[in-house]
Design an enzyme around this catalytic site. Structure first.
Site, PDB file in Angstrom:
ATOM      1  N   CYS A 264       0.813  -1.226   0.000  1.00  0.00           N
ATOM      2  CA  CYS A 264       0.000   0.000   0.000  1.00  0.00           C
ATOM      3  C   CYS A 264       0.843   1.270   0.000  1.00  0.00           C
ATOM      4  O   CYS A 264       0.318   2.362  -0.241  1.00  0.00           O
ATOM      5  CB  CYS A 264      -0.938   0.002   1.197  1.00  0.00           C
ATOM      6  SG  CYS A 264      -1.936  -1.486   1.301  1.00  0.00           S
TER       7      CYS A 264
ATOM      8  N   HIS B 149      -3.329   7.096   3.563  1.00  0.00           N
ATOM      9  CA  HIS B 149      -3.770   5.816   2.997  1.00  0.00           C
ATOM     10  C   HIS B 149      -5.130   5.451   3.597  1.00  0.00           C
ATOM     11  O   HIS B 149      -5.313   5.471   4.815  1.00  0.00           O
ATOM     12  CB  HIS B 149      -2.724   4.748   3.308  1.00  0.00           C
ATOM     13  CG  HIS B 149      -3.137   3.370   2.917  1.00  0.00           C
ATOM     14  ND1 HIS B 149      -3.795   3.093   1.730  1.00  0.00           N
ATOM     15  CD2 HIS B 149      -3.006   2.177   3.557  1.00  0.00           C
ATOM     16  CE1 HIS B 149      -4.036   1.803   1.666  1.00  0.00           C
ATOM     17  NE2 HIS B 149      -3.582   1.219   2.754  1.00  0.00           N
TER      18      HIS B 149
ATOM     19  N   ASN C 164     -10.185  -0.043   0.976  1.00  0.00           N
ATOM     20  CA  ASN C 164      -8.723   0.062   0.875  1.00  0.00           C
ATOM     21  C   ASN C 164      -8.292  -0.474  -0.488  1.00  0.00           C
ATOM     22  O   ASN C 164      -8.387  -1.670  -0.743  1.00  0.00           O
ATOM     23  CB  ASN C 164      -8.110  -0.766   2.017  1.00  0.00           C
ATOM     24  CG  ASN C 164      -6.593  -0.822   1.966  1.00  0.00           C
ATOM     25  OD1 ASN C 164      -5.971  -0.408   0.992  1.00  0.00           O
ATOM     26  ND2 ASN C 164      -6.009  -1.355   3.021  1.00  0.00           N
TER      27      ASN C 164
HETATM   28  O1  UT7 Z   1      -3.328  -1.531   3.949  1.00  0.00           O
HETATM   29  C1  UT7 Z   1      -3.073  -2.228   5.136  1.00  0.00           C
HETATM   30  C2  UT7 Z   1      -4.130  -3.262   5.290  1.00  0.00           C
HETATM   31  N1  UT7 Z   1      -4.722  -3.550   6.543  1.00  0.00           N
HETATM   32  C3  UT7 Z   1      -5.132  -2.685   7.498  1.00  0.00           C
HETATM   33  O2  UT7 Z   1      -4.920  -1.511   7.499  1.00  0.00           O
HETATM   34  C4  UT7 Z   1      -5.907  -3.306   8.625  1.00  0.00           C
HETATM   35  C5  UT7 Z   1      -5.638  -2.702   9.986  1.00  0.00           C
HETATM   36  N2  UT7 Z   1      -6.529  -3.286  10.977  1.00  0.00           N
HETATM   37  C6  UT7 Z   1      -7.837  -2.996  11.008  1.00  0.00           C
HETATM   38  O3  UT7 Z   1      -8.316  -2.184  10.240  1.00  0.00           O
HETATM   39  C7  UT7 Z   1      -8.680  -3.654  12.070  1.00  0.00           C
HETATM   40  O4  UT7 Z   1      -7.853  -4.400  12.935  1.00  0.00           O
HETATM   41  C8  UT7 Z   1      -9.786  -4.575  11.457  1.00  0.00           C
HETATM   42  C9  UT7 Z   1     -10.850  -3.731  10.786  1.00  0.00           C
HETATM   43  C10 UT7 Z   1      -9.177  -5.535  10.455  1.00  0.00           C
HETATM   44  C11 UT7 Z   1     -10.451  -5.387  12.548  1.00  0.00           C
HETATM   45  O5  UT7 Z   1     -10.987  -4.511  13.532  1.00  0.00           O
HETATM   46  P1  UT7 Z   1     -10.718  -4.779  15.072  1.00  0.00           P
HETATM   47  O6  UT7 Z   1     -11.439  -3.737  15.829  1.00  0.00           O
HETATM   48  O7  UT7 Z   1      -9.226  -4.867  15.268  1.00  0.00           O
HETATM   49  O8  UT7 Z   1     -11.436  -6.159  15.314  1.00  0.00           O
HETATM   50  P2  UT7 Z   1     -10.827  -7.559  15.790  1.00  0.00           P
HETATM   51  O9  UT7 Z   1      -9.931  -8.139  14.761  1.00  0.00           O
HETATM   52  O10 UT7 Z   1     -10.305  -7.404  17.180  1.00  0.00           O
HETATM   53  O11 UT7 Z   1     -12.151  -8.438  15.866  1.00  0.00           O
HETATM   54  C12 UT7 Z   1     -13.176  -8.156  16.820  1.00  0.00           C
HETATM   55  C13 UT7 Z   1     -14.306  -9.140  16.593  1.00  0.00           C
HETATM   56  C14 UT7 Z   1     -13.854 -10.580  16.461  1.00  0.00           C
HETATM   57  O12 UT7 Z   1     -14.818 -11.393  17.081  1.00  0.00           O
HETATM   58  P3  UT7 Z   1     -14.535 -12.020  18.528  1.00  0.00           P
HETATM   59  O13 UT7 Z   1     -13.287 -12.845  18.382  1.00  0.00           O
HETATM   60  O14 UT7 Z   1     -14.325 -10.852  19.449  1.00  0.00           O
HETATM   61  O15 UT7 Z   1     -15.775 -12.790  18.804  1.00  0.00           O
HETATM   62  C15 UT7 Z   1     -13.898 -10.831  14.964  1.00  0.00           C
HETATM   63  O16 UT7 Z   1     -14.116 -12.191  14.651  1.00  0.00           O
HETATM   64  O17 UT7 Z   1     -14.966  -8.816  15.359  1.00  0.00           O
HETATM   65  C16 UT7 Z   1     -15.089 -10.006  14.560  1.00  0.00           C
HETATM   66  N3  UT7 Z   1     -15.073  -9.621  13.166  1.00  0.00           N
HETATM   67  C17 UT7 Z   1     -16.195  -9.320  12.486  1.00  0.00           C
HETATM   68  N4  UT7 Z   1     -17.489  -9.294  12.859  1.00  0.00           N
HETATM   69  C18 UT7 Z   1     -18.392  -8.936  11.935  1.00  0.00           C
HETATM   70  C19 UT7 Z   1     -14.012  -9.500  12.342  1.00  0.00           C
HETATM   71  N5  UT7 Z   1     -14.429  -9.125  11.116  1.00  0.00           N
HETATM   72  C20 UT7 Z   1     -15.775  -9.003  11.183  1.00  0.00           C
HETATM   73  C21 UT7 Z   1     -16.776  -8.651  10.259  1.00  0.00           C
HETATM   74  N6  UT7 Z   1     -18.048  -8.623  10.679  1.00  0.00           N
HETATM   75  N7  UT7 Z   1     -16.476  -8.322   8.981  1.00  0.00           N
END
Ligand code: UT7
Length: 315
Positions: free
Chosen positions: A108, A242, A272
């Protein structure tokens, strides 16, 4: 150098959060509040190389430069349908240029890495006109049954034409190898001699680790380019970050203690789009009449590797 023209192209298919929740255990509410994304443009009938050529043509028209006047083409791309030849060579043929060209894969952060390479060519006195094209289809990298990754991304191409000038005030790049945070394996052709186990794995991401790296890297990179240029955050008219997650953008904004109005965003309807994210946002801001001559602009991006970079330039 200076940015003399910009162009961008998005695929026509728009996929909303509601559409995703029809086949994934997710919701519009979760995706919007956790990422800022409401919809994204996803490649369907388009070919990425055609979108890249179209974005390049728009940038050339905008700059008033003929393809035959280009001295170099840099294309930033992570994946496309060709393994070889490089996408930049396909773009070269598509626009009717005859200059050397190179592909880079800096995830990215590719647009900032490309600007640094181009700036070095200018400083060495080797070029007059350079085309940078970022063309990405990250929606072809994710597993569309994995709600943690596929909801984040959208596709697109963004381009910029560079000409001589002294508008770039500073560029800083960084890299910190962390290959278990954001990665994908592809399967190569088998041979009679391969003895190791090989697997195909779609994009994997440790989201929270990437989030923390992104905020820290952007804060550091932006502070460094501002210091280099003898500027403060308050002198900057526009921060083009970004477009990975609205919460990452808000965390960087809070660190810089600057108002929301200086952070244009399009993540809500683009998602993204990897390295295309910065030049697409740049193009939309420029065509939307957001920039005035003399405005100070900061761009910053981060991605798999990890790699990151920031640039400060005068419009
Ligand atoms: O260009 C670089 C590319 N990547 C990035 O910039 C990503 C950077 N990271 C992020 O943007 C965030 O970490 C995410 C958006 C990917 C995830 O958000 P988060 O607040 O860090 O959530 P998490 O990974 O801690 O997940 C929280 C919960 C989990 O459930 P449990 O384990 O607490 O029951 C996930 O399974 O949210 C769940 N979850 C979802 N629920 C509904 C993860 N994805 C989804 C979804 N819909 N799409």
């Amino acid at each position: 150098m200076k940015i003399a023209g910009t162009g961008s192209v998005l695929p026509s298919k728009v996929v909303t959060n509601e559409m995703l929740s029809e086949f994934l255990d997710t919701s519009d509410e979760w995706i919007r509040t956790r990422t800022g994304v409401s919809s994204r443009h996803v490649i369907s009938h388009e070919k990425l190389e055609d979108m890249a050529v179209e974005a390049a043509v728009k940038a050339l028209e905008d700059a008033g430069i003929q393809a035959s006047q280009l001295d170099f083409i840099i294309c930033s791309n992570v994946v496309n349908e060709y393994v070889t030849p490089q996408l930049s060579c396909i773009i070269q043929g598509g626009i009717g240029a005859s200059c050397p060209c190179i592909d880079i894969n800096c995830a990215c952060a590719g647009f900032i890495y490309a600007l640094e390479m181009a700036e070095s060519f200018y400083k060495a006195g080797r070029v007059q006109n350079v085309l940078v094209v970022c063309a990405e289809e990250p929606t072809r990298m994710t597993d569309w049954s994995d709600r943690r990754t596929c909801v984040l991304f959208g596709d697109g191409a963004g381009a910029a034409v560079l000409t001589p000038g002294d508008n770039i005030k500073s560029i800083r790049l960084s890299a910190a190898s962390a290959t278990d945070k954001l990665w994908q394996y592809r399967l190569l052709q088998p041979t009679p001699y391969i003895e190791k186990e090989e697997v195909e794995v779609p994009l994997q991401m440790k989201g929270q680790d990437v989030f923390k790296f992104a905020v820290k890297a952007a804060a550091t990179d932006i502070s460094r380019v501002l210091d280099d240029a003898g500027l403060r955050a308050g002198d900057v008219s526009h921060f083009l970050l970004h477009q990975a997650n609205i919460r990452i953008i808000q965390a960087i904004r809070a660190y810089l203690e600057q108002p929301d109005s200086r952070f244009p965003v399009n993540i809500h309807d683009h998602g993204n789009s990897s390295s295309s994210s910065c030049p697409i946002l740049l193009d939309e801001c420029r065509r939307g009449g957001r920039f005035k001559k003399g405005d100070v602009v900061v761009m910053s991006a981060f991605g798999a590797g990890f790699v990151s970079g920031a640039v400060v330039f005068e419009w």
